[in-house]
Design an enzyme around this catalytic site. Structure first.
Site, mmCIF file in Angstrom:
data_model
loop_
_atom_site.group_PDB
_atom_site.id
_atom_site.type_symbol
_atom_site.label_atom_id
_atom_site.label_comp_id
_atom_site.label_asym_id
_atom_site.label_seq_id
_atom_site.Cartn_x
_atom_site.Cartn_y
_atom_site.Cartn_z
ATOM 1 N N LYS A 137 0.925 -1.071 -0.052
ATOM 2 C CA LYS A 137 -0.032 0.014 -0.161
ATOM 3 C C LYS A 137 0.888 1.179 0.005
ATOM 4 O O LYS A 137 0.698 2.212 -0.687
ATOM 5 C CB LYS A 137 -0.896 0.023 1.347
ATOM 6 C CG LYS A 137 -1.922 -1.122 1.272
ATOM 7 C CD LYS A 137 -2.731 -0.911 2.526
ATOM 8 C CE LYS A 137 -2.224 -1.001 3.706
ATOM 9 N NZ LYS A 137 -1.302 -2.324 4.172
ATOM 10 N N ARG A 153 -9.113 0.726 9.516
ATOM 11 C CA ARG A 153 -8.756 -0.527 9.731
ATOM 12 C C ARG A 153 -9.720 -1.335 10.620
ATOM 13 O O ARG A 153 -9.857 -2.426 10.859
ATOM 14 C CB ARG A 153 -7.532 -0.559 10.677
ATOM 15 C CG ARG A 153 -6.134 -0.894 9.658
ATOM 16 C CD ARG A 153 -4.805 -0.713 10.819
ATOM 17 N NE ARG A 153 -3.849 -1.390 10.263
ATOM 18 C CZ ARG A 153 -2.604 -0.917 9.747
ATOM 19 N NH1 ARG A 153 -2.729 0.275 9.479
ATOM 20 N NH2 ARG A 153 -1.677 -1.592 9.446
ATOM 21 N N ARG A 203 12.429 -6.313 4.818
ATOM 22 C CA ARG A 203 12.492 -4.916 4.218
ATOM 23 C C ARG A 203 13.236 -3.788 5.088
ATOM 24 O O ARG A 203 13.301 -3.993 6.401
ATOM 25 C CB ARG A 203 11.176 -4.257 3.894
ATOM 26 C CG ARG A 203 10.078 -4.121 5.214
ATOM 27 C CD ARG A 203 8.993 -3.876 4.672
ATOM 28 N NE ARG A 203 8.028 -3.676 5.709
ATOM 29 C CZ ARG A 203 6.801 -3.128 5.717
ATOM 30 N NH1 ARG A 203 6.127 -3.263 4.738
ATOM 31 N NH2 ARG A 203 6.029 -2.923 6.789
ATOM 32 N N ARG A 225 11.770 -1.013 10.576
ATOM 33 C CA ARG A 225 10.696 -0.810 11.573
ATOM 34 C C ARG A 225 10.697 -1.949 12.588
ATOM 35 O O ARG A 225 11.028 -3.064 12.517
ATOM 36 C CB ARG A 225 9.380 -0.921 10.841
ATOM 37 C CG ARG A 225 9.142 0.386 10.098
ATOM 38 C CD ARG A 225 7.799 0.179 9.315
ATOM 39 N NE ARG A 225 6.738 -0.567 9.812
ATOM 40 C CZ ARG A 225 5.568 -0.581 9.371
ATOM 41 N NH1 ARG A 225 5.253 -0.036 8.065
ATOM 42 N NH2 ARG A 225 4.228 -1.057 9.885
ATOM 43 N N ARG A 271 0.192 -8.863 13.368
ATOM 44 C CA ARG A 271 -0.499 -7.966 12.412
ATOM 45 C C ARG A 271 -1.495 -8.546 11.470
ATOM 46 O O ARG A 271 -2.380 -7.830 11.064
ATOM 47 C CB ARG A 271 0.484 -6.950 11.854
ATOM 48 C CG ARG A 271 1.340 -6.094 12.831
ATOM 49 C CD ARG A 271 2.697 -5.592 12.284
ATOM 50 N NE ARG A 271 2.648 -4.867 11.163
ATOM 51 C CZ ARG A 271 3.710 -4.874 10.521
ATOM 52 N NH1 ARG A 271 5.019 -5.015 10.751
ATOM 53 N NH2 ARG A 271 3.455 -3.939 9.158
HETATM 54 P P1 AMP Z 1 1.275 0.339 9.220
HETATM 55 O O1 AMP Z 1 2.463 1.376 8.958
HETATM 56 O O2 AMP Z 1 0.174 0.967 8.297
HETATM 57 O O3 AMP Z 1 1.709 -1.044 8.895
HETATM 58 O O4 AMP Z 1 1.020 0.516 10.758
HETATM 59 C C1 AMP Z 1 1.931 0.240 11.753
HETATM 60 C C2 AMP Z 1 1.086 -0.089 13.010
HETATM 61 O O5 AMP Z 1 0.362 1.148 13.273
HETATM 62 C C3 AMP Z 1 -0.003 -0.885 12.887
HETATM 63 O O6 AMP Z 1 0.140 -2.568 13.137
HETATM 64 C C4 AMP Z 1 -0.826 -0.717 14.139
HETATM 65 O O7 AMP Z 1 -0.453 -0.761 15.398
HETATM 66 C C5 AMP Z 1 -0.794 0.746 14.211
HETATM 67 N N1 AMP Z 1 -1.865 1.536 13.175
HETATM 68 C C6 AMP Z 1 -1.676 2.294 11.908
HETATM 69 N N2 AMP Z 1 -2.759 2.325 11.324
HETATM 70 C C7 AMP Z 1 -3.693 2.221 12.265
HETATM 71 C C8 AMP Z 1 -5.427 2.317 12.403
HETATM 72 N N3 AMP Z 1 -5.873 2.936 11.282
HETATM 73 N N4 AMP Z 1 -5.829 1.521 13.342
HETATM 74 C C9 AMP Z 1 -5.360 1.179 14.217
HETATM 75 N N5 AMP Z 1 -3.701 1.190 14.601
HETATM 76 C C10 AMP Z 1 -3.158 1.601 13.419
#
Ligand code: AMP
Length: 214
Positions: free
Chosen positions: A13, A88, A127, A161, A172
């Site tokens: 994404k 989400r 990554r 990360r 996740r």
């Molecule tokens: P991402 O970079 O989108 O993979 O997000 C990393 C982490 O941030 C996720 O695994 C969640 O813990 C948190 N996170 C990001 N966006 C959301 C969301 N919309 N709702 C809840 N947690 C989020």
């Protein structure tokens, strides 16, 4: 044009959102990036979110809705946005609808990037990015041409990360299945959904996203 990119962790994404920013002058709204910035600046939200993120769980809806509402208030979003990582949960999707309605904005499309979730652990765990320019690399699939030197900017510092470990990735993926997959039918009912094959090579996925947006 205002769109959501939906897909499991590792589906690509972020990569596609960045390409849409460049090609269509849209704004990428990545809640994951926003949370990581909060952690870096050691804000109250960042301190709350850090443990949750590293456990691979979702940050509570209330906090996320507040975060995205403040961002959507900013003027640049009017150019058109790509939501990456939000919503989400169904509660987040409903809150987004209310937010957009209030601002006289509407969603044009939700693009689901379908992937084989078993392949995502390997994709995510390998990554890393260049600290200087953010270019993405992978231990197995995309190494810099010169070892430890960024192809894009020549930078020599890279970072990973803290939630990209195999254990956290599994949590996740579980959170995605249990809490995020239900919003696919939410948007299907609204007639906004298009699904594409996120396992195709990156340029092909970009082409399919483009076609899905029309
Ligand atoms: P991402 O970079 O989108 O993979 O997000 C990393 C982490 O941030 C996720 O695994 C969640 O813990 C948190 N996170 C990001 N966006 C959301 C969301 N919309 N709702 C809840 N947690 C989020």
């Amino acid at each position: 044009m205002n769109i959501i990119l939906l897909g499991a962790p590792g589906a690509g994404k972020g990569t596609q959102a960045k390409r849409l920013e460049a090609a269509r002058n849209m704004v990428q709204l990545s809640t994951g990036d926003m949370l990581r910035q909060e952690i870096t600046s050691d804000s109250a939200l960042g301190r709350k979110a850090k443990g949750i993120i590293d456990a691979g769980e979702l940050v509570p809806d209330g906090l996320m809705i507040e975060l995205i509402a403040a961002r959507i208030d900013q003027e640049d979003v009017r150019k058109g946005f790509v939501l990456d990582g939000f919503p989400r949960t169904t509660a987040q999707a409903e809150a987004l609808d209310r937010m957009l309605q209030k601002k006289d904005l509407k969603l044009d499309r939700v693009v689901e990037m379908k992937v084989d979730e078993n392949a995502m652990v390997e994709r995510i765990v390998g990554r890393y990015i260049c600290v200087k320019c953010g270019a993405g690399y992978h231990d197995k699939f995309h190494r810099p041409a010169t070892e430890n030197t960024c192809d894009q900017c020549g930078g020599t510092e890279f970072s990973r990360r803290t939630d990209d470990t195999s254990e956290t990735v599994r949590a996740r993926l579980r959170a995605y299945q249990e809490q995020t997959v239900p919003i696919v039918s939410y948007y299907r009912k609204k007639g906004l959904m298009k699904s594409i094959d996120g396992m195709a090579p990156i340029d092909e996925v970009t082409h399919m996203v483009d076609e899905a947006l029309g």
